[in-house]
Each structure stands twice: as C-alpha cells, then as structure tokens.
Write an enzyme that holds these catalytic residues in place. Sequence first.
Site, PDB file in Angstrom:
ATOM      1  N   SER A 211      16.214   1.545  -2.729  1.00 30.69           N
ATOM      2  CA  SER A 211      15.429   0.315  -2.752  1.00 30.69           C
ATOM      3  C   SER A 211      16.217  -0.797  -3.429  1.00 30.69           C
ATOM      4  CB  SER A 211      14.153   0.588  -3.546  1.00 30.69           C
ATOM      5  OG  SER A 211      13.513  -0.617  -3.870  1.00 30.69           O
TER       6      SER A 211
ATOM      7  N   TYR B 228       9.554   3.973 -11.418  1.00 29.54           N
ATOM      8  CA  TYR B 228       9.827   4.125  -9.972  1.00 29.54           C
ATOM      9  C   TYR B 228      11.261   3.674  -9.669  1.00 29.54           C
ATOM     10  CZ  TYR B 228      10.124   2.941  -5.045  1.00 29.54           C
ATOM     11  OH  TYR B 228      10.555   2.831  -3.737  1.00 29.54           O
TER      12      TYR B 228
ATOM     13  N   LYS C 162      14.758   5.847  -8.416  1.00 28.13           N
ATOM     14  CA  LYS C 162      15.649   5.563  -7.278  1.00 28.13           C
ATOM     15  C   LYS C 162      17.097   5.465  -7.767  1.00 28.13           C
ATOM     16  CE  LYS C 162      12.717   5.551  -4.001  1.00 28.13           C
ATOM     17  NZ  LYS C 162      12.762   6.592  -2.995  1.00 28.13           N
TER      18      LYS C 162
HETATM   19  P1  NAD Z   1       4.881   6.578   2.099  1.00 22.96           P
HETATM   20  O1  NAD Z   1       4.162   6.968   0.868  1.00 22.96           O
HETATM   21  O2  NAD Z   1       4.104   5.989   3.221  1.00 22.96           O
HETATM   22  O3  NAD Z   1       5.689   7.845   2.682  1.00 22.96           O
HETATM   23  C1  NAD Z   1       6.216   8.840   1.844  1.00 22.96           C
HETATM   24  C2  NAD Z   1       5.777  10.190   2.412  1.00 22.96           C
HETATM   25  O4  NAD Z   1       6.297  11.230   1.602  1.00 22.96           O
HETATM   26  C3  NAD Z   1       4.257  10.357   2.444  1.00 22.96           C
HETATM   27  O5  NAD Z   1       3.855  10.770   3.723  1.00 22.96           O
HETATM   28  C4  NAD Z   1       3.990  11.437   1.395  1.00 22.96           C
HETATM   29  O6  NAD Z   1       2.870  12.231   1.748  1.00 22.96           O
HETATM   30  C5  NAD Z   1       5.295  12.222   1.391  1.00 22.96           C
HETATM   31  N1  NAD Z   1       5.630  12.883   0.132  1.00 22.96           N
HETATM   32  C6  NAD Z   1       5.627  12.353  -1.116  1.00 22.96           C
HETATM   33  N2  NAD Z   1       6.026  13.274  -2.007  1.00 22.96           N
HETATM   34  C7  NAD Z   1       6.311  14.403  -1.304  1.00 22.96           C
HETATM   35  C8  NAD Z   1       6.784  15.697  -1.659  1.00 22.96           C
HETATM   36  N3  NAD Z   1       7.030  16.019  -2.945  1.00 22.96           N
HETATM   37  N4  NAD Z   1       6.975  16.613  -0.700  1.00 22.96           N
HETATM   38  C9  NAD Z   1       6.719  16.309   0.609  1.00 22.96           C
HETATM   39  N5  NAD Z   1       6.265  15.100   0.993  1.00 22.96           N
HETATM   40  C10 NAD Z   1       6.067  14.160   0.050  1.00 22.96           C
HETATM   41  O7  NAD Z   1       6.075   5.618   1.678  1.00 22.96           O
HETATM   42  P2  NAD Z   1       7.037   4.712   2.575  1.00 22.96           P
HETATM   43  O8  NAD Z   1       6.670   3.298   2.368  1.00 22.96           O
HETATM   44  O9  NAD Z   1       7.111   5.255   3.945  1.00 22.96           O
HETATM   45  O10 NAD Z   1       8.404   4.953   1.806  1.00 22.96           O
HETATM   46  C11 NAD Z   1       9.339   5.950   2.207  1.00 22.96           C
HETATM   47  C12 NAD Z   1      10.466   5.988   1.205  1.00 22.96           C
HETATM   48  O11 NAD Z   1      11.067   4.705   1.137  1.00 22.96           O
HETATM   49  C13 NAD Z   1      10.030   6.331  -0.214  1.00 22.96           C
HETATM   50  O12 NAD Z   1      11.020   7.141  -0.810  1.00 22.96           O
HETATM   51  C14 NAD Z   1       9.984   4.974  -0.894  1.00 22.96           C
HETATM   52  O13 NAD Z   1      10.183   5.080  -2.279  1.00 22.96           O
HETATM   53  C15 NAD Z   1      11.125   4.256  -0.211  1.00 22.96           C
HETATM   54  N6  NAD Z   1      10.984   2.800  -0.227  1.00 22.96           N
HETATM   55  C16 NAD Z   1       9.819   2.239   0.211  1.00 22.96           C
HETATM   56  C17 NAD Z   1       9.666   0.852   0.145  1.00 22.96           C
HETATM   57  C18 NAD Z   1       8.372   0.210   0.580  1.00 22.96           C
HETATM   58  O14 NAD Z   1       8.103  -0.924   0.173  1.00 22.96           O
HETATM   59  N7  NAD Z   1       7.555   0.842   1.418  1.00 22.96           N
HETATM   60  C19 NAD Z   1      10.709   0.045  -0.349  1.00 22.96           C
HETATM   61  C20 NAD Z   1      11.889   0.661  -0.761  1.00 22.96           C
HETATM   62  C21 NAD Z   1      12.021   2.047  -0.702  1.00 22.96           C
END
Ligand code: NAD
Length: 340
Positions: free
Chosen positions: A124, A149, A153
């Site tokens: 991120s 958080y 990362k």
């Molecule tokens: P999200 O919460 O929609 O998707 C994450 C998925 O991972 C969910 O379906 C959740 O059920 C699953 N999950 C969480 N912990 C788990 C575990 N221990 N074992 C198995 N499954 C697990 O989030 P997103 O927005 O799709 O983000 C995806 C990734 O991108 C994350 O790592 C997030 O930190 C990163 N990210 C997101 C953003 C944002 O703004 N959405 C920005 C930068 C980085």
Amino acid sequence: MEVLVTGGMGYIGSHTCVQMIEAGFTPIIIDNLCNSKFVVLDRIEALTQVRPLFYQGDIRDESFLDHVFSQHNIQAVIHFAGLKAVGESVSQPLAYYDNNVTGSLVLVRAMCKAGVKSIIFSSSATVYGDPERVPITEESPIGATTNPYGRSKFMVEACLSDFFHAQPDWSVTLLRYFNPVGAHPSGTMGEDPNGLPNNLMPFIAQVAVGRREKLSVFGQDYPTVDGTGVRDYIHVMDLADGHLAALNAVGRQAGLHIYNLGTGNGASVLEMVDAFSKACGKSIPYEICPRRPGDIARCWAATAKAEKELGWKATRTIADMTADTWRWQSHHPQGYQSES
Ligand code: NAD
Ligand code: UDP
C-alpha cells in the site's frame, strides 16, 4: 496456469480473479470469508462462465495450505488476504500483526515446501507515510507509517525483501496500491465494507443510496487545491489489470520487483463528492469536520516505472470510477449482505 489467490473473495481479489479468468489463468482461491461473502463466487462465475476453485480456510493454517498446494500445480501466488481497517488496527494491533504478518510468513513457508517461488503481494502507498514530495516514486523512503495496519504492510515488505535476498531465485513482487475505488462495470460486484466505511468512496456511495445521512469531510485546511485531502484514486479494474501485467511481465522472473499502482493524478475530497453527485444525479450532503488523526495532505503516484516495465497504465477516469460505484451501490444498496 494455476495461480493461488489468497483473499480472492474480497474486493480487489474478486475483480482480479475475473480479469485473470478472462486472460486464461486459472485462479484457485483461498479465503476465510472474514470480510467477504460466499456469493462472490457466483458473481465471478456469472461474469466469466467459469466457477473458480475455492477453499475456505485461513492462511495462518499451514497444514491447510500444504493440502491446497498438494492438490494443484500452482505456479505463482497473488497474496491479497489480510485485514485492512486502519482504525481497527489501532484498537486491535495484535490481530493485525497476526493476520497480516504471521499469515504472510506461514504462506511463504508453505510455498517453500511446495516449491512455488513466485509471490505478488498487496502492499500500500501507506508504507510511504507522509511523503516529502509528490508524485511518489518507488525509491521514496518508506517505513514512517502512522498506524499498525501500515506497519504490518511495511513489515511484510521487509520480510519479503530479506527473504528474496536469501533466495534470489524467487520472484517477489510488491505492489503498492494507491486508493482503489470503483466496481465491476456490470454492477454485479463491488466494495462491501462491514459496518461504517472507513474509506471515502464507499461512504459517499452509502450517503447517495440513503444508508447514511451525510459525509464528514475530514479537514478543509490542508495546503491543497480546496483545503481537503488529495489522493490518487484508481479504478479497481485497472488495479486488477495491473496484477495481470505484473504476473505476465515479472511474475516468472527472478527478482525483487516493486511498483506503484496508481493513476498519477490527485483528486480532492470535494472533487470526488462533486464527481459522485454527477454520476448519481443527486447532491451529496456533507459537513466539514476536523482532520482525521494520521491523515496526510496529499499523495499521488509516480507511474513511469510500472508503465515502462509492466507495460501497464491506468486508463479509467474518475467519471468511470463514480459511475461504476453508483451502478453497484444503487443495484445492491446493502452490498452482498442480503444475498449470501
Ligand atoms: P478485502 O477485505 O475486501 O479482501 C481481503 C480478503 O482476505 C477478504 O475476503 C477476507 O475474508 C480475506 N482474509 C483476511 N484474512 C484472511 C486470512 N487470515 N486467511 C484467509 N483469508 C483472509 O480487502 P481488499 O480491499 O480486497 O484488499 C486486498 C488487499 O489489498 C489487502 O491485503 C489490503 O490490505 C490491500 N490493500 C487494500 C487497499 C484498499 O484500499 N482496499 C489499499 C492498499 C492495499
Ligand atoms: N475522508 C473524508 N471522509 C471520510 C473518509 C475519508 O473526508 O468519511 C477523506 C480522508 O481524510 C482522505 C480522503 O478522504 O483525505 C481519502 O481517505 P480514505 O480513508 O479513503 O483513504 P486514505 O486516507 O487511506 O488514503
């Protein structure tokens, strides 16, 4: 080619699986559904006519991972699984370090055993903290994060890059996302946050659909175009395509590959409110509130490295982002909630 997608039922993962299937990859999804719904699988199938293989389980469960790897000829892993709510990470830091950091380490250990040497990690822009200058290049300093958080990362980035230096035949790709927004243009898949949305775009969408009374704008005294915070919003479909580009360009090449995934443009909170009003044809009530602790004034990506090395560039506009979000939100006012 079989690719393990952790967190593939989530917001970014589900859109990426659709694009992967369209491009001929076979995603194998692992998700514990802690922040997603089973019905997402039906949506991916409806869009692609392919039902991806799905294993419900936790990335911290090493024997579960061993089992999944033993069943397939997996060539690479795209690692989305993790917790992502900044505020919650402050009140539950251990849960965040356990899920995001321990989970990633367990995953890499299982990959070692299975002989899978390619990982693409969801990092991120938060790892850059408050940037000295914009646009932010991949060489900008990282680590001055302001919450657990962000630190999780940064820690996973550090673990993966140390690991790469010990195992230089691996392909380790760190993708630093800016602000993912938008939804699949079909209106059948989108972002579905639990409870009160942390992020701007889902909050605006819930105001527009009548689930919330008004938006709180966090601060109007930043040194920006209109005093509100400026971010680099990127359409989730562009982000999904960015993962495919990374997989194709560097995912099978040994190396430590680091890319920003952003558009290179900044938009203020009030500009996003205005764009959303145009998309939904309603005004969005808002009030100016104090700054949110830990927020920065402005942040947008330098995109040249991804363009040059991945051959990828975000193409969707803010009008696309708001129109697609509104199509999803207006067709599914309660998100996936009533449909699982
Ligand atoms: P999200 O919460 O929609 O998707 C994450 C998925 O991972 C969910 O379906 C959740 O059920 C699953 N999950 C969480 N912990 C788990 C575990 N221990 N074992 C198995 N499954 C697990 O989030 P997103 O927005 O799709 O983000 C995806 C990734 O991108 C994350 O790592 C997030 O930190 C990163 N990210 C997101 C953003 C944002 O703004 N959405 C920005 C930068 C980085
Ligand atoms: N923001 C806001 N009201 C909200 C949520 C966010 O004014 O309810 C602002 C926030 O202060 C920032 C921008 O919108 O300037 C983007 O915030 P978001 O949480 O979506 O992303 P991040 O801060 O993580 O970049």
